[in-house]
Design a protein around this motif. Structure first.
Motif, PDB file in Angstrom:
ATOM      1  N   LYS A  23       0.828  -1.209   0.000  1.00 43.08           N
ATOM      2  CA  LYS A  23       0.000   0.000   0.000  1.00 43.08           C
ATOM      3  C   LYS A  23       0.862   1.258   0.000  1.00 43.08           C
ATOM      4  O   LYS A  23       0.560   2.226  -0.689  1.00 43.08           O
ATOM      5  CB  LYS A  23      -0.942   0.011   1.209  1.00 43.08           C
ATOM      6  N   GLU A  24       1.947   1.239   0.775  1.00 42.30           N
ATOM      7  CA  GLU A  24       2.841   2.400   0.826  1.00 42.30           C
ATOM      8  C   GLU A  24       3.491   2.659  -0.529  1.00 42.30           C
ATOM      9  O   GLU A  24       3.582   3.809  -0.978  1.00 42.30           O
ATOM     10  CB  GLU A  24       3.917   2.199   1.891  1.00 42.30           C
ATOM     11  N   ASN A  40       1.367   9.340  -5.846  1.00 37.58           N
ATOM     12  CA  ASN A  40       1.805  10.717  -5.589  1.00 37.58           C
ATOM     13  C   ASN A  40       2.793  11.180  -6.644  1.00 37.58           C
ATOM     14  O   ASN A  40       2.741  12.333  -7.080  1.00 37.58           O
ATOM     15  CB  ASN A  40       2.429  10.831  -4.191  1.00 37.58           C
ATOM     16  N   ARG A  79       0.886   4.052  -2.866  1.00 32.43           N
ATOM     17  CA  ARG A  79       0.608   5.450  -2.538  1.00 32.43           C
ATOM     18  C   ARG A  79       1.727   6.357  -3.060  1.00 32.43           C
ATOM     19  O   ARG A  79       1.463   7.409  -3.650  1.00 32.43           O
ATOM     20  CB  ARG A  79       0.460   5.606  -1.023  1.00 32.43           C
TER      21      ARG A  79
END
Length: 197
Positions: A170-171, A178, A174
């Motif tokens: 998930k990181e 971005n 993300r």
């Protein structure tokens, strides 16, 4: 003395030497010397690889009978003592590489074991963990979910690893979004020059 006797003797000696090397590696591992254990394991494999199946049968290690079949009529690969020894050595090597955080070697040695025994869940767990550490989070989670289903005794460690790799996935997703958002919000000139770079 027949032609077979020296061959039998040489084959039996290779197997015994390999066993001794494996034992030496096991002792080093138990003492916490995971790097020192790898050399005797590697040497043991050198003695075992390529041993002729006919020579093994002649000393009673293999079987000359046709392989047994399962209920579907598929041949069941019968393991020789040498096959089992090789499997154990690769499994032990995967444990050493895991401790040393040599993730690619964990996967390689685990694959050697799993090619002979796909139900070796301890090694499958090591492979899943190593793949996760290499950044293959989704693949790792799939493997670890199989381990959890097939080996419930390992559920606690497996759940921890799954949670870790899902969080990391998930990181990274993300961070990627971005980065793309920043790229898409740039003026057209900057996008063109960044794409050319």
């Amino acid at each position: 003395m027949s032609f077979q006797e020296p061959l039998q003797s040489a084959t039996a000696q290779k197997i015994e030497t390999a066993r001794q090397k494996k034992d030496k590696g096991d002792q080093a591992y138990k003492q916490g010397d995971t790097k020192g254990a790898l050399m005797p394991y590697h040497e043991a494999l050198m003695f075992l690889k390529g041993l002729d199946k006919n020579a093994l049968e002649s000393i009673g290690v293999g079987s000359s009978a046709p392989p047994p079949k399962d209920k579907d009529g598929k041949e069941i690969k019968e393991k020789t003592e040498v096959d089992e020894l090789i499997e154990k050595i690769y499994a032990n090597m995967s444990a050493c590489h895991l401790k040393n955080e040599n993730w690619k070697r964990v996967v390689a040695t685990a694959d050697q074991v799993l090619s002979k025994n796909e139900t070796h869940y301890k090694v499958l767990y090591r492979k899943g963990k190593a793949l996760g550490e290499l950044g293959f989070h989704e693949k790792a989670v799939k493997i670890l979910e199989v381990v959890k289903e097939k080996s419930p005794a390992d559920a606690v460690a497996v759940d921890e690893a799954i949670a870790k790799f899902r969080k990391l996935d998930k990181e990274s997703e993300r961070a990627h979004k971005n980065k793309m958002r920043g790229f898409l919000n740039r003026p057209e000139k900057e996008k063109a020059s960044a794409a050319d770079a």
